[in-house]
Design a protein around this motif. Structure first.
Motif, PDB file in Angstrom:
ATOM      1  N   GLY A 153       1.306  -1.064  -0.186  1.00 26.25           N
ATOM      2  CA  GLY A 153      -0.225   0.181   0.196  1.00 26.25           C
ATOM      3  C   GLY A 153       0.911   0.732  -0.074  1.00 26.25           C
ATOM      4  N   VAL A 154       2.417   1.303  -0.369  1.00 20.22           N
ATOM      5  CA  VAL A 154       2.830   2.461   0.001  1.00 20.22           C
ATOM      6  C   VAL A 154       3.128   3.149  -0.902  1.00 20.22           C
ATOM      7  N   ASP A 155       2.967   4.285  -1.319  1.00 22.97           N
ATOM      8  CA  ASP A 155       2.332   5.690  -2.209  1.00 22.97           C
ATOM      9  C   ASP A 155       3.162   6.454  -2.806  1.00 22.97           C
ATOM     10  N   GLY A 156       4.941   6.818  -1.527  1.00 19.28           N
ATOM     11  CA  GLY A 156       5.263   8.126  -1.213  1.00 19.28           C
ATOM     12  C   GLY A 156       4.359   8.717  -1.084  1.00 19.28           C
ATOM     13  N   GLU A 157       3.306   8.678  -0.953  1.00 23.44           N
ATOM     14  CA  GLU A 157       2.601  10.289   0.435  1.00 23.44           C
ATOM     15  C   GLU A 157       3.256  10.141   2.070  1.00 23.44           C
ATOM     16  N   GLY A 158       4.232   9.796   2.032  1.00 21.78           N
ATOM     17  CA  GLY A 158       4.766   9.836   3.590  1.00 21.78           C
ATOM     18  C   GLY A 158       3.828   9.933   4.702  1.00 21.78           C
ATOM     19  N   GLN A 159       3.212   7.933   4.364  1.00 20.14           N
ATOM     20  CA  GLN A 159       2.300   7.798   5.610  1.00 20.14           C
ATOM     21  C   GLN A 159       3.600   7.217   6.223  1.00 20.14           C
ATOM     22  N   THR A 160       3.375   7.172   7.440  1.00 23.62           N
ATOM     23  CA  THR A 160       3.803   6.468   8.915  1.00 23.62           C
ATOM     24  C   THR A 160       3.520   4.452   8.343  1.00 23.62           C
ATOM     25  N   ILE A 161       4.827   3.297   7.799  1.00 27.00           N
ATOM     26  CA  ILE A 161       4.487   1.991   7.592  1.00 27.00           C
ATOM     27  C   ILE A 161       4.500   1.802   9.042  1.00 27.00           C
ATOM     28  N   ARG A 162       3.356   1.036   9.222  1.00 29.54           N
ATOM     29  CA  ARG A 162       3.236   0.000  10.400  1.00 29.54           C
ATOM     30  C   ARG A 162       3.259  -1.102  10.461  1.00 29.54           C
ATOM     31  N   ILE A 163       4.177  -2.051  11.202  1.00 26.75           N
ATOM     32  CA  ILE A 163       4.005  -3.610  10.829  1.00 26.75           C
ATOM     33  C   ILE A 163       3.831  -4.301  12.866  1.00 26.75           C
ATOM     34  N   VAL A 164       2.799  -4.722  12.783  1.00 27.40           N
ATOM     35  CA  VAL A 164       2.481  -5.231  13.567  1.00 27.40           C
ATOM     36  C   VAL A 164       2.373  -6.453  13.884  1.00 27.40           C
ATOM     37  N   LEU A 165       2.933  -7.451  14.226  1.00 30.92           N
ATOM     38  CA  LEU A 165       3.008  -9.081  13.835  1.00 30.92           C
ATOM     39  C   LEU A 165       2.125  -9.978  16.197  1.00 30.92           C
ATOM     40  N   ASP A 166       0.840  -9.140  15.196  1.00 31.08           N
ATOM     41  CA  ASP A 166      -0.060  -9.758  16.716  1.00 31.08           C
ATOM     42  C   ASP A 166      -1.192  -9.731  16.279  1.00 31.08           C
ATOM     43  N   ASP A 167      -1.701 -10.323  16.066  1.00 31.58           N
ATOM     44  CA  ASP A 167      -3.441 -10.606  15.387  1.00 31.58           C
ATOM     45  C   ASP A 167      -4.060 -11.036  17.372  1.00 31.58           C
ATOM     46  N   GLY A 168      -3.283 -10.680  18.371  1.00 30.86           N
ATOM     47  CA  GLY A 168      -4.286 -11.444  19.621  1.00 30.86           C
ATOM     48  C   GLY A 168      -4.520  -9.945  20.294  1.00 30.86           C
ATOM     49  N   LEU A 169      -4.282  -8.627  20.130  1.00 33.19           N
ATOM     50  CA  LEU A 169      -4.918  -7.416  20.159  1.00 33.19           C
ATOM     51  C   LEU A 169      -5.900  -7.114  18.900  1.00 33.19           C
ATOM     52  N   PRO A 170      -7.303  -6.278  19.581  1.00 32.21           N
ATOM     53  CA  PRO A 170      -7.270  -5.526  18.799  1.00 32.21           C
ATOM     54  C   PRO A 170      -6.683  -4.230  18.438  1.00 32.21           C
ATOM     55  N   HIS A 171      -6.630  -4.320  17.052  1.00 36.42           N
ATOM     56  CA  HIS A 171      -6.392  -2.669  16.633  1.00 36.42           C
ATOM     57  C   HIS A 171      -6.264  -1.221  16.981  1.00 36.42           C
ATOM     58  N   GLU A 172      -5.075  -0.154  17.598  1.00 34.13           N
ATOM     59  CA  GLU A 172      -5.794   0.629  18.333  1.00 34.13           C
ATOM     60  C   GLU A 172      -7.120   1.319  17.412  1.00 34.13           C
ATOM     61  N   SER A 173      -7.746   2.631  18.195  1.00 35.48           N
ATOM     62  CA  SER A 173      -8.450   2.373  17.452  1.00 35.48           C
ATOM     63  C   SER A 173      -8.619   4.452  17.898  1.00 35.48           C
ATOM     64  N   GLY A 174      -7.790   4.788  18.723  1.00 37.25           N
ATOM     65  CA  GLY A 174      -7.425   6.575  18.345  1.00 37.25           C
ATOM     66  C   GLY A 174      -8.348   6.579  19.562  1.00 37.25           C
ATOM     67  N   ASP A 175      -8.371   5.585  20.436  1.00 38.58           N
ATOM     68  CA  ASP A 175      -9.682   6.317  21.117  1.00 38.58           C
ATOM     69  C   ASP A 175      -8.815   7.113  22.307  1.00 38.58           C
TER      70      ASP A 175
END
Length: 175
Positions: A153-175
């Protein structure tokens, strides 16, 4: 005399299989038939077909990693230690200067694009040389696919690339 004839045969302008593969990878990277991250279902269903050469997909991932300054990697400490032990002898992998303990046994670190290339190569090799249904195969396949999914999905738009190797916890939702 015969020896000299055999010695002068390498035809550099005719192109070699590696050159053809490089051209295919570069064409895919530039957008002409860009490969997508291999999903487990697609990998098993395309085993008999010849839609996409996995070496081209791998090569595109290496080129994408080469263009990345850094990625955040989050994994369990045991997984991180396995990844480090796997990649440490690759000439392009560098152990990051810091690895932070986060919570629940997880760690977070930052890898350079160069180190990511070394890690991807070692994961690729491990996936293809180990016995299926063994721990190294499972770890390498899962980590490789997770990294591939994020890099695709990297498209050169300056996004932070975060690789998470953990399916056991829910993804952060910015709460």
């Amino acid at each position: 005399m015969e020896y000299r004839e055999h010695q002068a045969q390498p035809e550099p302008e005719h192109g070699d299989q590696d050159d053809v593969l490089k051209q295919r990878i570069e064409a895919a990277y530039q957008g002409n038939s860009t490969p997508t991250a291999p999903s487990p279902a697609a990998a098993s269903s395309s085993a008999g077909g010849q839609e996409e050469d996995p070496r081209v997909t791998h090569g595109v991932l290496l080129l994408k990693a080469a263009g990345v300054a850094s990625v955040d990697l989050i994994a369990h400490r045991d997984t991180w230690e396995w990844l480090t032990a796997l990649a440490v002898d690759h000439e392009h992998f560098r152990t990051p200067p810091s690895v932070e303990d986060v919570k629940e046994g997880r760690v977070q670190t930052v890898l350079s694009g160069r180190s990511l290339i070394g890690l991807l190569i070692k994961l690729w090799d491990t996936r293809h040389t180990t016995t299926p249904l063994e721990a190294d195969w499972a770890l390498a396949t899962t980590a490789y696919n997770r990294i591939a999914a994020e890099l695709t999905g990297v498209d050169g738009e300056g996004q932070t690339i975060r690789i998470v190797l953990d399916d056991g916890l829910p993804h952060e939702s910015g709460d």
